[in-house]
Scaffold this active site. Sequence first.
Site, short mmCIF file in Angstrom:
data_model
loop_
_atom_site.label_atom_id
_atom_site.label_comp_id
_atom_site.label_asym_id
_atom_site.label_seq_id
_atom_site.Cartn_x
_atom_site.Cartn_y
_atom_site.Cartn_z
N LYS A 41 0.83 -1.21 0.00
CA LYS A 41 0.00 0.00 0.00
C LYS A 41 0.86 1.26 0.00
CE LYS A 41 -4.33 -1.78 1.71
NZ LYS A 41 -5.28 -1.94 2.80
N ARG A 60 -3.15 -10.05 5.19
CA ARG A 60 -3.66 -10.04 3.81
C ARG A 60 -2.55 -9.51 2.91
NH1 ARG A 60 -6.11 -6.61 0.27
NH2 ARG A 60 -7.77 -7.50 -0.99
N1 HH2 Z 1 -7.37 -3.68 1.36
C1 HH2 Z 1 -7.78 -3.70 0.08
C2 HH2 Z 1 -8.91 -4.46 -0.29
N2 HH2 Z 1 -9.60 -5.18 0.64
N3 HH2 Z 1 -9.89 -5.90 2.87
C3 HH2 Z 1 -9.49 -5.89 4.15
N4 HH2 Z 1 -10.17 -6.58 5.08
N5 HH2 Z 1 -8.40 -5.15 4.56
C4 HH2 Z 1 -7.67 -4.41 3.69
O1 HH2 Z 1 -6.69 -3.74 4.12
C5 HH2 Z 1 -8.06 -4.40 2.31
C6 HH2 Z 1 -9.20 -5.17 1.93
C7 HH2 Z 1 -7.03 -2.94 -0.96
O2 HH2 Z 1 -5.99 -3.70 -1.51
P1 HH2 Z 1 -6.07 -4.53 -2.88
O3 HH2 Z 1 -7.17 -5.53 -2.84
O4 HH2 Z 1 -4.74 -5.08 -3.17
O5 HH2 Z 1 -6.34 -3.45 -4.00
P2 HH2 Z 1 -7.65 -2.99 -4.76
O6 HH2 Z 1 -8.64 -2.49 -3.74
O7 HH2 Z 1 -7.17 -1.91 -5.68
O8 HH2 Z 1 -8.21 -4.18 -5.50
#
Ligand code: HH2
Length: 293
Positions: A232, A267
């Site tokens: 992030k 995660r």
């Molecule tokens: N972060 C993201 C998405 N879902 N869920 C939880 N519980 N906690 C988090 O920190 C979290 C999450 C964002 O990351 P990512 O899925 O890699 O990216 P994007 O939202 O662009 O798909």
Amino acid sequence: MTPATASPLLYGPNGPLPLDRPRVMGILNVTPDSFSDGGEHARLDRAVARARQMQAEGADLIDVGGESTRPGAEPVSLAEERRRVLPVLEALAAEVALPVSLDTMKPEIMREAVQAGAAMLNDVNAFRRPGAEAAAVAAARDHGVALCVMHMQGEPQSMQQAPHYDDVAAEVRAFLEQRCAALQATGVPADRLVVDPGFGFGKTLEHNRTLFHGLATLARDGRSVLVGVSRKSMIGALLGQRPVEGRVTGSVAAALLAAQQGARILRVHDVAATADALAIYSALDPRAGGKGA
Ligand code: HH2
């Protein structure tokens, strides 16, 4: 806060996955626009191959997402999210022997995901959309599905514009406890709930740092804690505005520090590196029991 009565369990194809030690949740975004892996796993065969690879690398569960929640992301329609995630959930249930979580805010998709075999629902909006709480309650109470309750200030489109808190740690803790209490009041067993402070979701770097420093306190409240900091922007900012592809080592270090503070689900995008780091932590750090993975 009311402590949970028992350690939560995830029920996967191989039986229960106790959260008695830190577990690795591998991220599988089946989106064209996720900030790190967008577009890489949009095809079903690639998504299944990536899940298999993460299993081989040491993932304990897989988190499937069909709607990016990165700052500024555009919402995805129900039909499009359904088209993206349901075939993947069905294929993973048939082909990968790990519990699967679904990252969604939509109640319709939550219900369909449970039918398709999801072991956990992960809602960055903490089941606050109309209908989401009812879908989550039914999933947890009737099907034993675990629920991840995450804190977010605002909505993804605008959440990073001017996040403000008087006391970020206290406000996030109070929000998580209030959402858990509401879910428990409508029938969710305490041991189905996992909480997440939501790093980067309506937070400045300083808010994220304060929340990270408070992870041990949050874990001591008695709920299992999920932490998502992988690649992030807070990692990039702490490394001199490093682009996404240069954030792996920083992300692994942060995951390890979260585990040391009691986080039970990490995660991550980089499963192999995180699993190795956790194995060494588990074997060599006296706070981890020193018994190995
Ligand atoms: N972060 C993201 C998405 N879902 N869920 C939880 N519980 N906690 C988090 O920190 C979290 C999450 C964002 O990351 P990512 O899925 O890699 O990216 P994007 O939202 O662009 O798909």
